[in-house]
Design an enzyme around this catalytic site. Structure first.
Site, PDB file in Angstrom:
ATOM      1  N   HIS A 391     -17.840 101.932  18.441  1.00  0.00           N
ATOM      2  CA  HIS A 391     -17.333 101.121  18.096  1.00  0.00           C
ATOM      3  C   HIS A 391     -17.587 100.429  17.247  1.00  0.00           C
ATOM      4  CE1 HIS A 391     -14.743  98.982  21.517  1.00  0.00           C
ATOM      5  NE2 HIS A 391     -14.704  98.316  21.295  1.00  0.00           N
ATOM      6  N   GLU A 392     -17.825  99.390  17.809  1.00  0.00           N
ATOM      7  CA  GLU A 392     -17.791  98.131  16.119  1.00  0.00           C
ATOM      8  C   GLU A 392     -18.263  98.269  15.192  1.00  0.00           C
ATOM      9  OE1 GLU A 392     -17.939  95.283  17.097  1.00  0.00           O
ATOM     10  OE2 GLU A 392     -18.164  95.775  19.893  1.00  0.00           O
ATOM     11  N   HIS A 395     -14.136  98.379  14.651  1.00  0.00           N
ATOM     12  CA  HIS A 395     -13.932  97.698  14.243  1.00  0.00           C
ATOM     13  C   HIS A 395     -13.835  97.309  12.476  1.00  0.00           C
ATOM     14  CE1 HIS A 395     -12.293  96.650  18.055  1.00  0.00           C
ATOM     15  NE2 HIS A 395     -13.690  96.274  18.231  1.00  0.00           N
ATOM     16  N   HIS A 398     -12.527  99.097   9.832  1.00  0.00           N
ATOM     17  CA  HIS A 398     -10.773  98.807   9.405  1.00  0.00           C
ATOM     18  C   HIS A 398     -10.620  97.714   8.522  1.00  0.00           C
ATOM     19  CE1 HIS A 398      -6.764  98.683  12.822  1.00  0.00           C
ATOM     20  NE2 HIS A 398      -7.324  98.597  11.004  1.00  0.00           N
TER      21      HIS A 398
END
Length: 604
Positions: A391-392, A395, A398
């Site tokens: 998940h991180e 981020h 991105h």
């Protein structure tokens, strides 16, 4: 554990932002001394050359302030009781507010320009880095205040985040957590990270004790927390009214350049699909009843039973190194370049891995333009923490692509799309693990069953639960907008009602859960949480596209990652095919939830 006891390879290296504290002081002094230069352009923005110089100067000092604040705040997050870095972050915040006030003339003076002038600026190639900024001024003209009023609003920035800061201090350092059984018979002080782990413990008594101890800590400070949250909501009402919006939610959506239909479709879709959620609760009752209930008697789970795995000995308990390697394996469909970035992050100081004394709880990705992004973890050996890595890093990468593809004024992507990349990563990893379990056949049936429950819990916590949070925010802000008091009683009553609506009669709604609103940090960043729900909806679509269409879909997705804030976030996301005004996109996500549930029910 003390931070000094952790090997440096498990700590982030913030020198890519600012070399050290001495360099921070030097940059702070230079910025404070020079940033007043932006005022020389006051009243001259109708001149194209002066406008370009003004915006260039604003970017220079904004970037310096970003580096100052990010470095200081991330240093503080290593130990929230460290007064040195609290002081640095406060100084950076104050300086940023001062600069915001100095530069506050820019937007209102541009908004005063004729519409045709703004349209010409949007098309000016020499000002292409600001085309979306100009288009936003044109769109939001009715909410941009006169110059003096904008200056006052900018000055408010120095203290408007104080409610979040106060809650952060309470949540990370002041809560009087008591000792609990850590699952091995040893009594240890409860922490946020340990609490998440204990809710997954197979022993019901340990789960219940952790649940009660956690909420007892919040209840001991509940009046202070309610006053803090109430102040934060009133602050939101002030900003909405000052900018002539009809409501706080209207300001949030228009400010994000997101159509109102997106929020409406989300809530409608979730309300229409509460029965499948209640069906999943019934399945959990069946499984846990067989394990823990009395034979022949109806069984209902407690709220603290919602996170315990339904399959014994199937949790993925890996070292950090193995968890990261598994994450990379699951993200191979994103291509070789993406793999190289994951490898670089692992080796070169992007990530702060383990929980230490007074370290900020939870996980996040952050950074400053011009350096690689960073990730804060509080890693534990659980399946949840494996997915937190994915998940991180979603981020982080991105941000990496956006920063390197866009100029500074267009690099930052809006919150509306911020959770999409992170959730795409989780989806890809989960589908990879389920596929592996399928390939292993009967010997991995238990793991497949576990992964299906993990998939359902991802939707339960991210789509259903975050939408419930969003409804609570609407209610609390509605109270404040009508002048009704935000008390412990009213907030807890409304939260308890929503909890019963969403989870249904199959759950024992423990009295402590009425206080859950008091432990949600995101409520201090109003109307953020619904974007988790829209994010998982879009991510389900994009991940399916990547797995079905391969390189072409990856290229479409990479364009999304590179888009930053170059245009409206709804439009950027729509380019991937995930139109969040289209009910069919939500229906597809709900279809996936129901299919996974049916598979699980068929397995018994």
């Amino acid at each position: 554990m003390k931070r000094s006891e952790i090997d440096n390879k498990y700590k982030w290296d913030l020198s890519a932002i600012i070399a050290d504290d001495a360099a921070w002081e030097k940059l702070f002094s230079e910025t404070k001394k020079e940033m007043g230069a932006v005022e020389r352009y006051n009243g001259k923005l109708s001149d194209r050359t002066a406008l370009l110089s003004c915006l260039t100067a604003r970017d220079k000092y904004s970037l310096a302030l970003e580096k100052l604040y990010v470095y200081a705040k991330m240093k503080k997050d290593q130990d929230v009781t460290d007064q040195r870095y609290k002081g640095l972050s406060d100084r950076a915040g104050t300086l940023a507010a001062d600069f915001s006030a100095l530069a506050s003339f820019i937007t209102p003076q541009l908004s005063a320009l004729p519409d045709e002038t703004l349209r010409a600026l949007i098309l000016d190639k020499d000002l292409s880095g600001y085309d979306y900024y100009f288009s936003e001024i044109l769109r939001e003209k009715a909410h941009i205040l006169p110059e003096e009023a904008e200056k006052v609003m900018a000055l408010c920035g120095d203290f408007s985040g104080a409610f979040s800061d106060v809650f952060g201090m309470i949540d990370n350092a002041e809560l009087p957590f008591k000792k609990v059984d850590d699952g091995t018979g040893k009594k240890v002080k409860l922490t946020h990270g340990l609490y998440s782990t204990l809710l997954q413990n197979p022993d019901k008594k340990i789960r219940a004790a952790a649940f009660k101890a956690n909420y007892a800590a919040y209840e001991s400070l509940i009046n202070t927390i309610a006053a803090t949250y109430g102040g934060s909501v009133k602050k939101d009402v002030f900003y909405a009214r000052a900018r002539k919006y009809g409501s706080c939610i209207e300001e949030a959506l228009e400010g994000d350049d997101v159509p109102k239909g997106v929020y409406d479709n989300l809530v409608a879709a979730v309300h229409e699909n509460l029965k499948p959620l209640h069906r999943y609760v019934a399945y959990r009752n069946k499984v846990l009843g067989e394990k823990e209930g009395a034979a022949g008697k109806p069984y209902r789970i407690h709220m603290y039973d919602m996170y315990v795995p339904l399959v014994d000995n199937a949790d993925i308990k890996l070292s950090y190194e193995d968890a990261y390697a598994l994450t990379m394996e699951g993200l191979k469909p994103l291509g070789a370049e993406y793999q190289d970035l994951l490898r670089d992050a692992f080796k070169n100081g992007w990530i702060d891995v383990f929980e230490t004394d007074n370290k900020r709880s939870g996980a996040y990705s952050w950074g400053a333009y011009g350096s690689h992004p960073y990730v804060l973890l509080n890693f534990q050996k659980t399946t949840h923490d494996v997915f937190t890595i994915a998940h991180e890093m979603g981020h982080a990468i991105h941000s990496y692509y956006s920063d390197r593809s866009q100029p500074f004024p267009k690099a930052g992507y809006r919150i509306f799309v911020a959770e999409v990349a992170s959730t795409v990563n989780e989806m890809l990893l989960l589908k990879h693990l389920i596929k592996k379990a399928d390939a292993d056949g009967a010997k991995s049936a238990g793991l497949k069953k576990y992964l299906l429950t993990y998939y359902l819990d991802m939707f339960r916590t991210t789509l259903f639960r975050q939408t419930m949070f969003a409804e609570f925010e609407m209610i609390s802000h509605g109270f404040a907008e009508r002048g009704e008091p935000l008390t412990v009683e009213t907030l807890s009553k409304e939260y308890y009602r929503l909890n019963k609506k969403y989870y249904g009669n199959g759950v024992i709604h423990d009295k402590q859960i009425r206080l859950e609103w008091a432990r949600i940090p995101h409520f201090y960043n109003s109307f953020y949480v619904y974007k988790y729900a829209t994010g998982i909806t879009a991510a389900a679509y994009i991940a399916g596209d990547i797995l079905q269409n391969g390189a072409k879909a990856v290229e479409r997705y990479k364009q999304f990652l590179c888009a930053g804030g170059s245009k409206g976030p709804y439009e950027i996301l729509k380019d991937t095919g995930a139109d969040l005004k289209d009910p069919a996109v939500y229906a597809e996500a709900m279809k996936g939830f129901c299919e996974a549930l049916s598979q699980l029910e068929d397995m018994g």
